[in-house]
Design a protein around this motif. Structure first.
Motif, PDB file in Angstrom:
ATOM      1  N   LEU A  62       0.826  -1.204   0.000  1.00  0.00           N
ATOM      2  CA  LEU A  62       0.000   0.000   0.000  1.00  0.00           C
ATOM      3  C   LEU A  62       0.859   1.253   0.000  1.00  0.00           C
ATOM      4  O   LEU A  62       0.564   2.238  -0.681  1.00  0.00           O
ATOM      5  CB  LEU A  62      -0.945   0.004   1.206  1.00  0.00           C
ATOM      6  CG  LEU A  62      -2.237  -0.804   1.074  1.00  0.00           C
ATOM      7  CD1 LEU A  62      -2.000  -2.273   0.856  1.00  0.00           C
ATOM      8  CD2 LEU A  62      -3.109  -0.595   2.294  1.00  0.00           C
ATOM      9  N   LYS A  66       2.313   4.331  -3.364  1.00  0.00           N
ATOM     10  CA  LYS A  66       2.410   5.799  -3.300  1.00  0.00           C
ATOM     11  C   LYS A  66       3.831   6.272  -3.607  1.00  0.00           C
ATOM     12  O   LYS A  66       4.035   7.418  -3.944  1.00  0.00           O
ATOM     13  CB  LYS A  66       1.987   6.281  -1.915  1.00  0.00           C
ATOM     14  CG  LYS A  66       0.516   6.020  -1.645  1.00  0.00           C
ATOM     15  CD  LYS A  66       0.153   6.263  -0.209  1.00  0.00           C
ATOM     16  CE  LYS A  66      -1.300   5.857   0.029  1.00  0.00           C
ATOM     17  NZ  LYS A  66      -1.667   5.831   1.420  1.00  0.00           N
ATOM     18  N   VAL A 130      -6.773  -5.107  -3.571  1.00  0.00           N
ATOM     19  CA  VAL A 130      -5.795  -4.039  -3.339  1.00  0.00           C
ATOM     20  C   VAL A 130      -4.374  -4.611  -3.365  1.00  0.00           C
ATOM     21  O   VAL A 130      -3.456  -4.011  -3.941  1.00  0.00           O
ATOM     22  CB  VAL A 130      -6.097  -3.333  -2.003  1.00  0.00           C
ATOM     23  CG1 VAL A 130      -4.921  -2.497  -1.537  1.00  0.00           C
ATOM     24  CG2 VAL A 130      -7.342  -2.466  -2.136  1.00  0.00           C
ATOM     25  N   ARG A 133      -3.425  -5.368  -6.994  1.00  0.00           N
ATOM     26  CA  ARG A 133      -3.058  -4.113  -7.665  1.00  0.00           C
ATOM     27  C   ARG A 133      -1.660  -3.679  -7.227  1.00  0.00           C
ATOM     28  O   ARG A 133      -0.838  -3.242  -8.028  1.00  0.00           O
ATOM     29  CB  ARG A 133      -4.100  -3.041  -7.318  1.00  0.00           C
ATOM     30  CG  ARG A 133      -3.952  -1.755  -8.090  1.00  0.00           C
ATOM     31  CD  ARG A 133      -4.996  -0.740  -7.658  1.00  0.00           C
ATOM     32  NE  ARG A 133      -4.747  -0.254  -6.295  1.00  0.00           N
ATOM     33  CZ  ARG A 133      -5.563   0.551  -5.622  1.00  0.00           C
ATOM     34  NH1 ARG A 133      -6.700   0.936  -6.167  1.00  0.00           N
ATOM     35  NH2 ARG A 133      -5.267   0.959  -4.393  1.00  0.00           N
TER      36      ARG A 133
ATOM     37  N   THR B  12      -5.753   3.161   1.218  1.00  0.00           N
ATOM     38  CA  THR B  12      -5.618   3.137  -0.244  1.00  0.00           C
ATOM     39  C   THR B  12      -7.002   3.209  -0.873  1.00  0.00           C
ATOM     40  O   THR B  12      -7.971   2.666  -0.335  1.00  0.00           O
ATOM     41  CB  THR B  12      -4.869   1.874  -0.707  1.00  0.00           C
ATOM     42  OG1 THR B  12      -4.589   1.977  -2.106  1.00  0.00           O
ATOM     43  CG2 THR B  12      -5.664   0.598  -0.466  1.00  0.00           C
ATOM     44  N   ASP B  13      -7.079   3.920  -1.975  1.00  0.00           N
ATOM     45  CA  ASP B  13      -8.345   4.003  -2.721  1.00  0.00           C
ATOM     46  C   ASP B  13      -8.626   2.665  -3.371  1.00  0.00           C
ATOM     47  O   ASP B  13      -7.709   1.945  -3.746  1.00  0.00           O
ATOM     48  CB  ASP B  13      -8.243   5.046  -3.840  1.00  0.00           C
ATOM     49  CG  ASP B  13      -8.145   6.449  -3.285  1.00  0.00           C
ATOM     50  OD1 ASP B  13      -8.737   6.692  -2.230  1.00  0.00           O
ATOM     51  OD2 ASP B  13      -7.465   7.285  -3.902  1.00  0.00           O
ATOM     52  N   PHE B  14      -9.900   2.384  -3.557  1.00  0.00           N
ATOM     53  CA  PHE B  14     -10.238   1.160  -4.276  1.00  0.00           C
ATOM     54  C   PHE B  14     -11.624   1.284  -4.872  1.00  0.00           C
ATOM     55  O   PHE B  14     -12.540   1.759  -4.209  1.00  0.00           O
ATOM     56  CB  PHE B  14     -10.180  -0.048  -3.332  1.00  0.00           C
ATOM     57  CG  PHE B  14     -10.573  -1.331  -4.017  1.00  0.00           C
ATOM     58  CD1 PHE B  14      -9.774  -1.847  -5.018  1.00  0.00           C
ATOM     59  CD2 PHE B  14     -11.746  -1.978  -3.701  1.00  0.00           C
ATOM     60  CE1 PHE B  14     -10.130  -3.000  -5.684  1.00  0.00           C
ATOM     61  CE2 PHE B  14     -12.117  -3.140  -4.357  1.00  0.00           C
ATOM     62  CZ  PHE B  14     -11.299  -3.654  -5.348  1.00  0.00           C
ATOM     63  N   ILE B  20      -9.622   1.078   1.488  1.00  0.00           N
ATOM     64  CA  ILE B  20      -9.243   0.098   2.491  1.00  0.00           C
ATOM     65  C   ILE B  20      -8.279   0.772   3.459  1.00  0.00           C
ATOM     66  O   ILE B  20      -7.315   1.420   3.035  1.00  0.00           O
ATOM     67  CB  ILE B  20      -8.522  -1.110   1.838  1.00  0.00           C
ATOM     68  CG1 ILE B  20      -9.442  -1.845   0.873  1.00  0.00           C
ATOM     69  CG2 ILE B  20      -7.960  -2.060   2.892  1.00  0.00           C
ATOM     70  CD1 ILE B  20     -10.490  -2.709   1.511  1.00  0.00           C
TER      71      ILE B  20
END
Lengths: 327, 87
Positions: A62, A66, A130, A133, B12-14, B20
């Motif tokens: 995560l 970024k 997530v 990704r 984080t965008d999802f 999330i």
């Protein structure tokens, strides 16, 4: 959370001391030239002095999303197994400034979690999405700075999770490559791949609609026929304006070029020449020297009565529907 | 409001607006709907409750009093799970 992982790639999804996560290897100077990502990892391990490796939990992805500059996916390659998808991936590799991820363990093992651990949606499904990704972001990182295209070839079983994958990347065009059922089954039973032998039968159970116990008891022929029949049906149901259907018997350099154009990549004359050269060698050979031989007729001759029976029972009808849809 | 996201929390965008959250201390994951994401992003930017409510009413057709209740409930949840704290 330490995120100084520029130049590191997640080479596997693993469980260490009961903690699920990723195994990373320092690969800043390693180009992904082999037909399969894991072959590149093996080469990297055998090369110069021992490479640094480390384990992290998934959460690190995560933060990396970024921090790491990465190439967005250009095109996805799905397939029904033993049908020329490696040839297409190798052709993508001939495009300058491209990254080709061919069945990396970290990607396909995460997708397998959708079958085994997050079937009912909810938070787990979102979390694994997530992570998926994030893994693709980490694998597609700009290590040299000039990368422009990212092609991903998935393991055949991952096609059954197409809806979840395209929910993460709704705008990425995808190819589904397939082949005559008898030829596909013959190839798979002659040299059985891991996905047909995996002892965790939950993935194939989900794909075939059987129970894990039933899958374990099936002959290889039936297991393969039911799986590819399911892939064909899935392709019929989900093909849309973002997809391209391609039969193995269509494969040629101009057709491969049309796949690239479908992915919005225009190969130069030099790249097309390189694709033609790459198409002449056996696609999965690391050295790239064994000549490619079209073997449809040979495969048909090798088909046992059981192969034909299973093809008729489980795969021929969806294959015909798929052919109709393609044409 | 004087609250800010904890440093032990990653977001984080999802899926087009949802998100999330991961609490790195507890390894717990939280799925945020679009409204909760707006609140979280507002807290990240140091916005006041009033400003976050304004963000909600600018995005959705909802009355300010209802939006205020909704934002307060979301912030309470963040506090309950120790995802936010005093700066």
């Amino acid at each position: 959370m330490s995120t100084d992982l520029k130049g590191w790639l997640p080479v596997d999804a693993v469980v260490v001391d009961g903690r699920p996560g990723l195994w990373w290897m320092e690969m800043a100077d390693v180009s992904l030239t082999e037909p399969f990502f894991q072959q590149t990892v093996e080469r990297a391990k055998m090369g110069r002095s021992k490479r640094s490796e480390l384990f992290t939990e998934f959460e690190v992805l995560l933060q990396l999303e970024k921090e790491l500059e990465s190439v967005s996916p250009t095109g996805f390659i799905f397939h029904s197994s033993r049908c020329g998808s490696t040839l297409v991936a190798n052709a993508c590799r001939e495009i300058q400034n491209s990254i080709v991820l061919s069945e990396p363990n970290a990607v396909d093992k995460l997708i397998a979690r959708f079958f085994t651990d997050a079937q009912d949606g909810g938070v787990k499904e979102s979390v694994y999405s997530v992570f998926l990704r994030g893994v693709v972001h980490a694998l597609g990182q700009r290590r040299s700075g000039s990368e422009q295209h990212l092609f991903i070839k998935f393991a055949c079983t991952s096609f059954a999770q197409l809806e979840r994958i395209t929910r993460i990347w709704p705008r990425v065009p995808w190819l589904f490559l397939y082949r005559d059922p008898v030829e596909t089954i013959v190839s798979n039973v002659t040299d059985p791949p891991t996905w047909l032998l995996d002892e965790d039968w939950r993935v194939l159970a989900s794909i075939t609609g059987a129970t894990p116990g039933e899958v374990a008891a099936m002959s290889l022929e039936e297991r393969c026929a039911r799986s590819i029949g399911s892939f064909y049906s899935h392709a019929v149901a989900l093909a849309n304006d973002k997809s391209m259907l391609l039969n193995y018997n269509q494969l040629s350099v101009p057709v491969i070029s049309s796949v690239l154009e479908f992915f919005k990549v225009s190969p130069s004359a030099r790249e097309t020449e390189a694709i033609a050269r790459a198409s002449g060698v056996y696609a999965k050979e690391v050295s790239g020297t064994r000549q490619f031989v079209a073997d449809a007729e040979a495969k048909q001759k090798l088909a046992s009565p059981l192969v034909r029976k299973m093809a008729v029972r489980w795969a021929n009808k969806p294959y015909q529907r798929l052919e109709k849809k393609r044409k | 409001m004087n609250l800010q996201p904890g440093k032990h929390v990653v977001v984080t965008d999802f899926d087009g607006g949802e998100g999330i959250l991961v609490d790195l201390n507890t390894k717990k994951y939280y799925q945020l709907n679009e409204t909760a994401m707006i609140v979280w992003k507002g807290l990240e930017k140091g916005k006041t409750m009033t400003e976050i409510v304004a963000d909600i009413t600018a995005t959705y057709e909802v009355a300010p009093d209802k939006a205020t209740v909704s934002v307060q409930r979301i912030v309470d949840n963040f506090q309950t799970y120790k995802l936010v704290g005093a700066p």
